[in-house]
Design a protein around this motif. Sequence first.
Motif, PDB file in Angstrom:
ATOM      1  N   ALA A  37       0.816  -1.211   0.000  1.00  0.00           N
ATOM      2  CA  ALA A  37       0.000   0.000   0.000  1.00  0.00           C
ATOM      3  C   ALA A  37       0.854   1.268   0.000  1.00  0.00           C
ATOM      4  N   LEU A  38       1.960   1.237   0.713  1.00  0.00           N
ATOM      5  CA  LEU A  38       2.793   2.438   0.849  1.00  0.00           C
ATOM      6  C   LEU A  38       3.906   2.528  -0.192  1.00  0.00           C
ATOM      7  N   PHE A  39       4.203   1.415  -0.847  1.00  0.00           N
ATOM      8  CA  PHE A  39       5.337   1.393  -1.775  1.00  0.00           C
ATOM      9  C   PHE A  39       5.224   2.435  -2.889  1.00  0.00           C
ATOM     10  N   PRO A  40       4.037   2.628  -3.473  1.00  0.00           N
ATOM     11  CA  PRO A  40       3.948   3.630  -4.557  1.00  0.00           C
ATOM     12  C   PRO A  40       4.186   5.062  -4.089  1.00  0.00           C
ATOM     13  N   THR A  41       4.223   5.299  -2.782  1.00  0.00           N
ATOM     14  CA  THR A  41       4.412   6.653  -2.258  1.00  0.00           C
ATOM     15  C   THR A  41       5.888   6.946  -2.020  1.00  0.00           C
ATOM     16  N   GLY A  42       6.767   6.243  -2.731  1.00  0.00           N
ATOM     17  CA  GLY A  42       8.202   6.350  -2.486  1.00  0.00           C
ATOM     18  C   GLY A  42       8.733   7.766  -2.547  1.00  0.00           C
ATOM     19  N   THR A  43       8.214   8.576  -3.466  1.00  0.00           N
ATOM     20  CA  THR A  43       8.719   9.937  -3.598  1.00  0.00           C
ATOM     21  C   THR A  43       8.388  10.795  -2.374  1.00  0.00           C
ATOM     22  N   LYS A  44       7.384  10.397  -1.597  1.00  0.00           N
ATOM     23  CA  LYS A  44       7.018  11.136  -0.386  1.00  0.00           C
ATOM     24  C   LYS A  44       7.691  10.561   0.860  1.00  0.00           C
ATOM     25  N   TYR A  45       8.358   9.425   0.684  1.00  0.00           N
ATOM     26  CA  TYR A  45       9.122   8.796   1.760  1.00  0.00           C
ATOM     27  C   TYR A  45       8.275   8.454   2.985  1.00  0.00           C
ATOM     28  N   TYR A  46       7.080   7.880   2.752  1.00  0.00           N
ATOM     29  CA  TYR A  46       6.326   7.315   3.861  1.00  0.00           C
ATOM     30  C   TYR A  46       7.035   6.057   4.368  1.00  0.00           C
ATOM     31  N   LEU A  47       7.844   5.479   3.511  1.00  0.00           N
ATOM     32  CA  LEU A  47       8.712   4.373   3.899  1.00  0.00           C
ATOM     33  C   LEU A  47      10.154   4.849   3.811  1.00  0.00           C
ATOM     34  N   ASP A  48      11.026   4.229   4.600  1.00  0.00           N
ATOM     35  CA  ASP A  48      12.427   4.628   4.613  1.00  0.00           C
ATOM     36  C   ASP A  48      13.094   4.299   3.276  1.00  0.00           C
ATOM     37  N   ARG A  49      14.101   5.100   2.901  1.00  0.00           N
ATOM     38  CA  ARG A  49      14.781   4.922   1.614  1.00  0.00           C
ATOM     39  C   ARG A  49      15.701   3.705   1.600  1.00  0.00           C
ATOM     40  N   PHE A  50      16.070   3.174   2.766  1.00  0.00           N
ATOM     41  CA  PHE A  50      16.985   2.039   2.819  1.00  0.00           C
ATOM     42  C   PHE A  50      16.384   0.823   3.526  1.00  0.00           C
ATOM     43  N   SER A  51      15.823   1.062   4.700  1.00  0.00           N
ATOM     44  CA  SER A  51      15.589  -0.044   5.629  1.00  0.00           C
ATOM     45  C   SER A  51      14.428  -0.957   5.258  1.00  0.00           C
ATOM     46  N   LEU A  52      13.580  -0.560   4.325  1.00  0.00           N
ATOM     47  CA  LEU A  52      12.515  -1.476   3.905  1.00  0.00           C
ATOM     48  C   LEU A  52      13.095  -2.781   3.383  1.00  0.00           C
TER      49      LEU A  52
END
Length: 405
Positions: free
Chosen positions: A130-145
């Motif tokens: 669900a959150l993966f497509p929001t990568g440009t907004k960094y709702y998920l960490d850039r590395f640790s996922l």
Amino acid sequence: MVIKKKYIQFTVIVAFILYGLNSIFFEKKLLFNEMLSFVGILLFIRFVVRKNYVLSIPKSSVFKVITYFWLLCIIHLIVSLFLKTNWYFYLRNTVIFYASFTFLIGFYWYNSFKEFLHKARHILLLVVVALFPTGTKYYLDRFSLSVFFPLLLKKDNSFIPLILLLLNFIYAVVFASMTVAILGSILFVLITIRHYAYLRLLFSTSLVVFIAFFIYLAPSLQLYKIGDRSYKLFGNVERVYTDNDLLRIDENSSWRTILWYRITVEKFPKNLAGIGFGTPLIVYTKGRNTAVSNYDDEHDAHVTGVHNTYLTLFGRLGIGYLLIIYTIYTIVFKEFYAYKKYYIAEGGYLFFLSFFSISIIGLFNLVLESPIYASLYWVFLGLVARAIYNRPLNENTLTSSQVSS
């Protein structure tokens, strides 16, 4: 009482996962790393400290090495009282020590982690998707996922290497992270290698090649301090980039390489003892602000590592840390390759892959010296250590068909 205990453990595990998925919010705003560290310290008091303050260390090879790490940190904590710049930087650097107690969360709650993931794996997968497509907004960490990718898979999936490689490359593209692309490649190699001897040969060869390449670049790297009349915390990096065509290919990597040169070559042999806590890792001028950062140079010189967590800790703790980390990875890799079928059948295999992932991130970023990622490293090392500890106890309980499958 048992139900309440399980509820507490699952709550902590959820906090750990949230911290890993988005440390920008859960650590910087809510201090989850510090809360996890506090839980680790409580577990230390509960399980390790006995009457008359005698320590009871489990017969775990990795756990015993961690006790030497704690002892090394304590020595530097005491010595640094007389060397520190001020109390603020001293306390900021102590994350290296106190976060390591989250190792005990993984070690003592190993079975709870396995049970939780068995029940919540699909929920975790749903959150990531669900959150993966929001990568440009960094709702998920850039590395640790990437550290959690192995936990989304089933232990008996024969396509794990390819799946993880694909996930990490997609992750790297969406989040514009070269670190993750490199992580996926290295992890793929680690999984597909069949024997520890092959890994040792590959590592030795790579290390020799890297050192030779580093020596070749050294004349250019030292130019960071030449030709620039105005002071800069990180030096005249542009002069370095223009001196060698290879250093212009990726200036971000070259910037890291300059820092590695400064901490390993220029500080030799003083770095063999380590500079301790609350001391500047690189030279700075008080009152100046020359780096692209939200802080002044004094802050960055004390807090920012050299973007290789192992070299940063070497700089602060000395050669004793290198011996400790070498011993830990020797134990872990030997176990991983010698008993891979057992760990796949038992369920600890995926924890190894997650630990390898955060370890690779540490090659190019701040991990152990930063509250942003420190607990990720130590908890997964604790899980791996417990899996190794359990093997002689549980190996015979698995049927031969399970182990060979």
